[in-house]
Enzyme design. Structure first.
Site, PDB file in Angstrom:
ATOM      1  N   LYS A   1      16.463 -10.736 -15.402  1.00  0.00           N
ATOM      2  CA  LYS A   1      15.218 -11.106 -14.696  1.00  0.00           C
ATOM      3  C   LYS A   1      14.615  -9.880 -14.004  1.00  0.00           C
ATOM      4  O   LYS A   1      13.400  -9.679 -14.014  1.00  0.00           O
ATOM      5  CB  LYS A   1      15.494 -12.202 -13.656  1.00  0.00           C
ATOM      6  CG  LYS A   1      15.871 -13.547 -14.244  1.00  0.00           C
ATOM      7  CD  LYS A   1      14.693 -14.223 -14.923  1.00  0.00           C
ATOM      8  CE  LYS A   1      15.053 -15.554 -15.543  1.00  0.00           C
ATOM      9  NZ  LYS A   1      14.055 -16.077 -16.461  1.00  0.00           N
TER      10      LYS A   1
ATOM     11  N   SER B   1      13.365 -15.594 -10.545  1.00  0.00           N
ATOM     12  CA  SER B   1      14.379 -16.370  -9.830  1.00  0.00           C
ATOM     13  C   SER B   1      14.708 -15.703  -8.507  1.00  0.00           C
ATOM     14  O   SER B   1      14.631 -14.465  -8.384  1.00  0.00           O
ATOM     15  CB  SER B   1      15.628 -16.413 -10.707  1.00  0.00           C
ATOM     16  OG  SER B   1      16.743 -16.804  -9.963  1.00  0.00           O
TER      17      SER B   1
ATOM     18  N   TYR C   1      22.602 -12.132 -15.979  1.00  0.00           N
ATOM     19  CA  TYR C   1      21.423 -13.014 -15.992  1.00  0.00           C
ATOM     20  C   TYR C   1      20.383 -12.501 -14.986  1.00  0.00           C
ATOM     21  O   TYR C   1      19.205 -12.314 -15.318  1.00  0.00           O
ATOM     22  CB  TYR C   1      21.832 -14.452 -15.646  1.00  0.00           C
ATOM     23  CG  TYR C   1      20.661 -15.327 -15.259  1.00  0.00           C
ATOM     24  CD1 TYR C   1      19.741 -15.748 -16.218  1.00  0.00           C
ATOM     25  CD2 TYR C   1      20.449 -15.711 -13.928  1.00  0.00           C
ATOM     26  CE1 TYR C   1      18.651 -16.534 -15.853  1.00  0.00           C
ATOM     27  CE2 TYR C   1      19.372 -16.488 -13.561  1.00  0.00           C
ATOM     28  CZ  TYR C   1      18.477 -16.903 -14.525  1.00  0.00           C
ATOM     29  OH  TYR C   1      17.395 -17.673 -14.161  1.00  0.00           O
TER      30      TYR C   1
HETATM   31  P1  NAD Z   1      16.028 -24.666 -19.898  1.00  0.00           P
HETATM   32  O1  NAD Z   1      17.193 -24.079 -20.609  1.00  0.00           O
HETATM   33  O2  NAD Z   1      15.992 -26.139 -19.698  1.00  0.00           O
HETATM   34  O3  NAD Z   1      14.662 -24.207 -20.586  1.00  0.00           O
HETATM   35  C1  NAD Z   1      14.540 -22.985 -21.263  1.00  0.00           C
HETATM   36  C2  NAD Z   1      13.937 -23.289 -22.622  1.00  0.00           C
HETATM   37  O4  NAD Z   1      13.769 -22.071 -23.346  1.00  0.00           O
HETATM   38  C3  NAD Z   1      14.814 -24.190 -23.485  1.00  0.00           C
HETATM   39  O5  NAD Z   1      14.038 -25.272 -23.953  1.00  0.00           O
HETATM   40  C4  NAD Z   1      15.278 -23.302 -24.632  1.00  0.00           C
HETATM   41  O6  NAD Z   1      15.444 -24.030 -25.831  1.00  0.00           O
HETATM   42  C5  NAD Z   1      14.144 -22.296 -24.695  1.00  0.00           C
HETATM   43  N1  NAD Z   1      14.506 -20.990 -25.268  1.00  0.00           N
HETATM   44  C6  NAD Z   1      15.532 -20.160 -24.918  1.00  0.00           C
HETATM   45  N2  NAD Z   1      15.513 -19.044 -25.668  1.00  0.00           N
HETATM   46  C7  NAD Z   1      14.447 -19.150 -26.517  1.00  0.00           C
HETATM   47  C8  NAD Z   1      13.901 -18.324 -27.518  1.00  0.00           C
HETATM   48  N3  NAD Z   1      14.457 -17.158 -27.841  1.00  0.00           N
HETATM   49  N4  NAD Z   1      12.812 -18.753 -28.183  1.00  0.00           N
HETATM   50  C9  NAD Z   1      12.247 -19.948 -27.893  1.00  0.00           C
HETATM   51  N5  NAD Z   1      12.716 -20.778 -26.953  1.00  0.00           N
HETATM   52  C10 NAD Z   1      13.809 -20.373 -26.262  1.00  0.00           C
HETATM   53  O7  NAD Z   1      15.936 -23.917 -18.479  1.00  0.00           O
HETATM   54  P2  NAD Z   1      15.015 -24.228 -17.217  1.00  0.00           P
HETATM   55  O8  NAD Z   1      15.895 -24.637 -16.103  1.00  0.00           O
HETATM   56  O9  NAD Z   1      13.869 -25.079 -17.606  1.00  0.00           O
HETATM   57  O10 NAD Z   1      14.528 -22.745 -16.888  1.00  0.00           O
HETATM   58  C11 NAD Z   1      13.303 -22.233 -17.366  1.00  0.00           C
HETATM   59  C12 NAD Z   1      13.160 -20.790 -16.918  1.00  0.00           C
HETATM   60  O11 NAD Z   1      13.264 -20.728 -15.489  1.00  0.00           O
HETATM   61  C13 NAD Z   1      14.248 -19.863 -17.460  1.00  0.00           C
HETATM   62  O12 NAD Z   1      13.655 -18.615 -17.767  1.00  0.00           O
HETATM   63  C14 NAD Z   1      15.194 -19.723 -16.280  1.00  0.00           C
HETATM   64  O13 NAD Z   1      15.889 -18.493 -16.318  1.00  0.00           O
HETATM   65  C15 NAD Z   1      14.236 -19.778 -15.104  1.00  0.00           C
HETATM   66  N6  NAD Z   1      14.900 -20.235 -13.868  1.00  0.00           N
HETATM   67  C16 NAD Z   1      15.582 -21.419 -13.843  1.00  0.00           C
HETATM   68  C17 NAD Z   1      16.243 -21.811 -12.677  1.00  0.00           C
HETATM   69  C18 NAD Z   1      17.036 -23.095 -12.636  1.00  0.00           C
HETATM   70  O14 NAD Z   1      17.882 -23.231 -11.751  1.00  0.00           O
HETATM   71  N7  NAD Z   1      16.811 -24.048 -13.533  1.00  0.00           N
HETATM   72  C19 NAD Z   1      16.186 -21.013 -11.517  1.00  0.00           C
HETATM   73  C20 NAD Z   1      15.458 -19.817 -11.571  1.00  0.00           C
HETATM   74  C21 NAD Z   1      14.811 -19.438 -12.742  1.00  0.00           C
HETATM   75  N1  UFG Z   2      28.258 -25.699  -5.850  1.00  0.00           N
HETATM   76  C1  UFG Z   2      29.399 -26.432  -5.582  1.00  0.00           C
HETATM   77  N2  UFG Z   2      29.984 -27.089  -6.622  1.00  0.00           N
HETATM   78  C2  UFG Z   2      29.486 -27.073  -7.896  1.00  0.00           C
HETATM   79  C3  UFG Z   2      28.303 -26.324  -8.151  1.00  0.00           C
HETATM   80  C4  UFG Z   2      27.728 -25.640  -7.091  1.00  0.00           C
HETATM   81  O1  UFG Z   2      29.874 -26.470  -4.458  1.00  0.00           O
HETATM   82  O2  UFG Z   2      30.077 -27.695  -8.793  1.00  0.00           O
HETATM   83  C5  UFG Z   2      27.609 -25.008  -4.732  1.00  0.00           C
HETATM   84  C6  UFG Z   2      27.514 -23.501  -4.899  1.00  0.00           C
HETATM   85  O3  UFG Z   2      28.674 -22.876  -4.436  1.00  0.00           O
HETATM   86  C7  UFG Z   2      26.257 -23.187  -4.086  1.00  0.00           C
HETATM   87  C8  UFG Z   2      25.390 -24.432  -4.258  1.00  0.00           C
HETATM   88  O4  UFG Z   2      26.272 -25.464  -4.675  1.00  0.00           O
HETATM   89  O5  UFG Z   2      26.607 -23.087  -2.708  1.00  0.00           O
HETATM   90  C9  UFG Z   2      24.308 -24.254  -5.327  1.00  0.00           C
HETATM   91  O6  UFG Z   2      24.913 -23.814  -6.529  1.00  0.00           O
HETATM   92  P1  UFG Z   2      24.136 -23.849  -7.933  1.00  0.00           P
HETATM   93  O7  UFG Z   2      25.088 -23.380  -8.980  1.00  0.00           O
HETATM   94  O8  UFG Z   2      23.489 -25.170  -8.134  1.00  0.00           O
HETATM   95  O9  UFG Z   2      22.951 -22.805  -7.710  1.00  0.00           O
HETATM   96  P2  UFG Z   2      22.993 -21.256  -7.330  1.00  0.00           P
HETATM   97  O10 UFG Z   2      22.321 -21.128  -5.996  1.00  0.00           O
HETATM   98  O11 UFG Z   2      24.328 -20.683  -7.485  1.00  0.00           O
HETATM   99  O12 UFG Z   2      22.080 -20.619  -8.477  1.00  0.00           O
HETATM  100  C10 UFG Z   2      20.868 -21.221  -8.929  1.00  0.00           C
HETATM  101  C11 UFG Z   2      20.720 -20.962 -10.438  1.00  0.00           C
HETATM  102  C12 UFG Z   2      20.549 -19.487 -10.679  1.00  0.00           C
HETATM  103  C13 UFG Z   2      19.387 -18.990  -9.863  1.00  0.00           C
HETATM  104  C14 UFG Z   2      19.590 -19.307  -8.404  1.00  0.00           C
HETATM  105  C15 UFG Z   2      18.403 -18.902  -7.580  1.00  0.00           C
HETATM  106  O13 UFG Z   2      21.865 -21.407 -11.125  1.00  0.00           O
HETATM  107  O14 UFG Z   2      20.247 -19.294 -12.033  1.00  0.00           O
HETATM  108  O15 UFG Z   2      19.784 -20.709  -8.236  1.00  0.00           O
HETATM  109  O16 UFG Z   2      17.258 -19.435  -8.144  1.00  0.00           O
HETATM  110  F1  UFG Z   2      19.301 -17.661 -10.019  1.00  0.00           F
END
Ligand code: NAD
Ligand code: UFG
Length: 348
Positions: free
Chosen positions: A151, A123, A147
């Protein structure tokens, strides 16, 4: 065959579609702790292919060993993990335990099976509070919450593997791709799969969609006094289908003749920042819906701006984002309006 941990989740399900469309066989392992079996059915509906799905925990080494012994797995994409920043601050042990133990058990099973091709979901959070923009992969890394630290710890663990290969003169070395996602949004254009957050969304796009459909009264815009184009926070939003395609390119590269040497990190973003209000206004204009909002105080831990330099992914993976903000907001709305309760209606 590609083992996809966490493949029932938001990014995982979209990646399964793209992998299958690129001709890969997919095996999904997910404990459904933050997802639904229905997402897998929808991926099958979309692709016309059946998916081997195992409901189980990645921390269970026995399950992993059975999967590696019974399937011709060439590479693993490791999505499984917990991802809420706020929840990780309230319960750090839970986050370290789940995210780190999943990865430890997985790499042990991979090593035992001699499958050493891994794509890991990292991330942009590993850059901490950016010193300079756009962010390049060689910038200093730090964590601002548990979190993010999970990572970073996992990235560090994975960086130790090729060092061990050198010491042990391993015949078959590790190839590890760290994909650092910026802000994934949007949904598949079919409206069949998308993001289905539990409870009140933490992230901006699902909050906008749920406000537009009337599930939430008003969006709070966290901070209107940042040093940005309009005072609101700037992020690099990337369409989840582009992100999914980035995983296919990463797997192609891992499995190619001149694969990945050791561990290599890639930013996956568009390279462009968008403010909260720019995204809200695009959502309103493109979808002709209202999104009531009010400017409130800054959210603790937020940075003013964050966006990627994406040249390494372009040059070395041959990948770049193709979809723009119109696609992001239209596809998010299509998913939300066709599935107001996410996957849960179907589960009842
Ligand atoms: P998500 O929660 O939709 O998907 C994660 C999946 O992992 C889920 O289906 C959950 O059931 C499964 N899971 C969690 N723990 C488990 C375990 N112990 N065993 C088996 N399955 C398990 O999240 P996502 O948005 O699809 O994110 C996927 C990956 O990308 C995550 O590692 C997250 O940290 C990373 N990531 C997401 C974002 C974002 O904003 N969505 C940003 C950066 C990184
Ligand atoms: N924001 C609002 N109102 C809300 C939610 C968010 O104004 O209700 C704003 C935040 O302040 C920020 C922007 O929208 O300026 C994006 O916020 P998000 O919560 O959607 O995303 P972040 O950038 O905070 O974080 C996301 C994921 C993290 C990841 C990061 C970088 O949640 O897990 O992107 O990949 F680490």
């Amino acid at each position: 065959m590609i083992l996809v941990t966490g493949g029932a989740g938001y990014i995982g399900s979209h990646t399964c579609v793209e992998l299958i469309e690129a001709g890969y066989d997919v095996l999904v392992l997910d404990n459904l702790s933050n997802s639904s079996r229905e997402s897998i059915h929808r991926v099958e509906q979309l692709t016309g292919k059946s998916i081997s799905f195992i409901e189980g925990d990645v921390r269970n080494g026995d399950i992993l060993n059975v999967l590696f012994n019974t399937h011709p797995i060439d590479a693993v994409i490791h999505f499984a993990g917990l991802k809420s920043v706020g929840e990780s601050c309230e319960n750090p042990i839970f986050y370290y335990e789940n995210n780190i133990e999943c990865t430890l058990k997985l790499i042990q099973a991979m090593q035992d099976a001699g499958v050493k091709n891994l794509v890991f979901s990292s991330s942009a959070t590993v850059y901490g509070d950016p010193q300079r923009l756009p962010l390049t992969e060689d910038m200093p890394l730090s964590a601002t919450n548990p979190y993010g630290r999970s990572k970073l710890i996992i990235e560090d663990m994975l960086r130790d593997l090729p060092n061990a290969d050198r010491l042990n003169q391993a015949a078959q070395p590790w190839s590890v791709t760290l994909l650092r996602y910026f802000n994934p949004v949007g949904a598949h254009k079919s409206g069949l799969i998308g993001e289905d957050p539990n409870g009140i969304p933490n992230n901006l796009m699902p909050f906008i969609s749920q406000t537009a459909i009337g599930k939430r009264e008003c969006l709070s815009v966290f901070g209107g006094d940042y040093d940005t184009v309009d005072g609101t926070g700037v992020r690099d939003y990337i369409h989840v289908v582009d992100l999914a395609k980035g995983h296919v390119k990463a797997v192609d590269k891992l499995l190619s003749e001149n694969g990945i040497d050791g561990v290599q990190a890639f930013n996956l973003g568009t390279g462009h920042g968008l403010s909260v209000l720019e995204l809200v206004n695009a959502f309103k204009d493109c979808n002709q819906v209202d999104v009531p909002y009010q400017i409130s105080g800054r959210r603790p831990g937020d940075v003013a701006a964050c966006y990627a330099d994406v040249s390494r992914a372009r040059d070395e993976l041959g990948w770049q984002a193709e979809l723009g903000v119109r696609d992001m907001v239209k596809d998010s709305w299509r998913w939300q309006s066709r599935n107001p309760e996410g996957y849960s209606d179907i589960m009842m």
